[in-house]
Motif scaffolding. Structure first.
Motif, PDB file in Angstrom:
ATOM      1  N   SER A  57       3.539   3.281   5.795  1.00  0.00           N
ATOM      2  CA  SER A  57       3.163   3.188   4.384  1.00  0.00           C
ATOM      3  C   SER A  57       1.669   3.353   4.151  1.00  0.00           C
ATOM      4  CB  SER A  57       3.608   1.847   3.802  1.00  0.00           C
ATOM      5  OG  SER A  57       5.003   1.790   3.715  1.00  0.00           O
ATOM      6  N   TYR A  58       0.870   3.172   5.183  1.00  0.00           N
ATOM      7  CA  TYR A  58      -0.583   3.210   5.038  1.00  0.00           C
ATOM      8  C   TYR A  58      -1.217   4.080   6.124  1.00  0.00           C
ATOM      9  CZ  TYR A  58       0.554  -0.722   2.090  1.00  0.00           C
ATOM     10  OH  TYR A  58       1.120  -1.522   1.120  1.00  0.00           O
ATOM     11  N   ILE A  61      -5.054   4.089   6.310  1.00  0.00           N
ATOM     12  CA  ILE A  61      -5.652   2.864   6.859  1.00  0.00           C
ATOM     13  C   ILE A  61      -5.596   2.935   8.389  1.00  0.00           C
ATOM     14  CG2 ILE A  61      -5.461   0.349   7.001  1.00  0.00           C
ATOM     15  CD1 ILE A  61      -6.197   1.127   4.204  1.00  0.00           C
ATOM     16  N   ARG A  97       0.777   1.535  -5.089  1.00  0.00           N
ATOM     17  CA  ARG A  97       0.525   2.207  -3.819  1.00  0.00           C
ATOM     18  C   ARG A  97       1.485   1.756  -2.711  1.00  0.00           C
ATOM     19  NH1 ARG A  97       0.481   3.916   0.297  1.00  0.00           N
ATOM     20  NH2 ARG A  97      -1.126   4.861   1.532  1.00  0.00           N
TER      21      ARG A  97
END
Length: 112
Positions: A57-58, A61, A97
């Motif tokens: 999902s990120y 990051i 998000r």
């Protein structure tokens, strides 16, 4: 990789030198508690306080953490993932998000 639980807040006492300010506070960032494991020759892993892996999902990051820490041994980070709107935390922006690529969308990783 073995996931570890986050450090959770506990009630405490004020320091002894609070005679002129008998209070204390900590900024509420209004984000999602997240842990990350980076380096050690492994792919980065991000997970929630409920031990749900949310790395897909990120991806940005994970990439940024690898760029910053990937070549320096192994590190585990425990912090708050926050979306900023004009420099201020915005949970609404973060909610939009969350879960872009995963079936689990909430900070806790619960299914919607």
């Amino acid at each position: 990789m073995r996931l570890i639980a986050p450090m959770l807040a506990t009630a405490g006492t004020l320091p002894d030198d609070t005679a002129e300010r008998p209070w204390s506070f900590e900024m509420k960032y209004d984000g999602c508690r997240m842990l990350a494991s980076v380096g050690g020759g492994r792919e980065p892993v991000l997970w929630t306080r409920n031990m749900n892996v949310v790395t897909p999902s990120y991806p940005e990051i994970a990439e940024a953490l690898t760029a910053a820490f990937g070549g320096r041994g192994h590190i585990v980070l425990d912090g708050e993932l926050v979306a900023l709107d004009q420099g201020k935390p915005s949970f609404g922006l973060l909610q939009r998000r969350m879960g872009v690529t995963m079936r689990r969308s909430r900070c806790s990783g619960e299914s919607l």
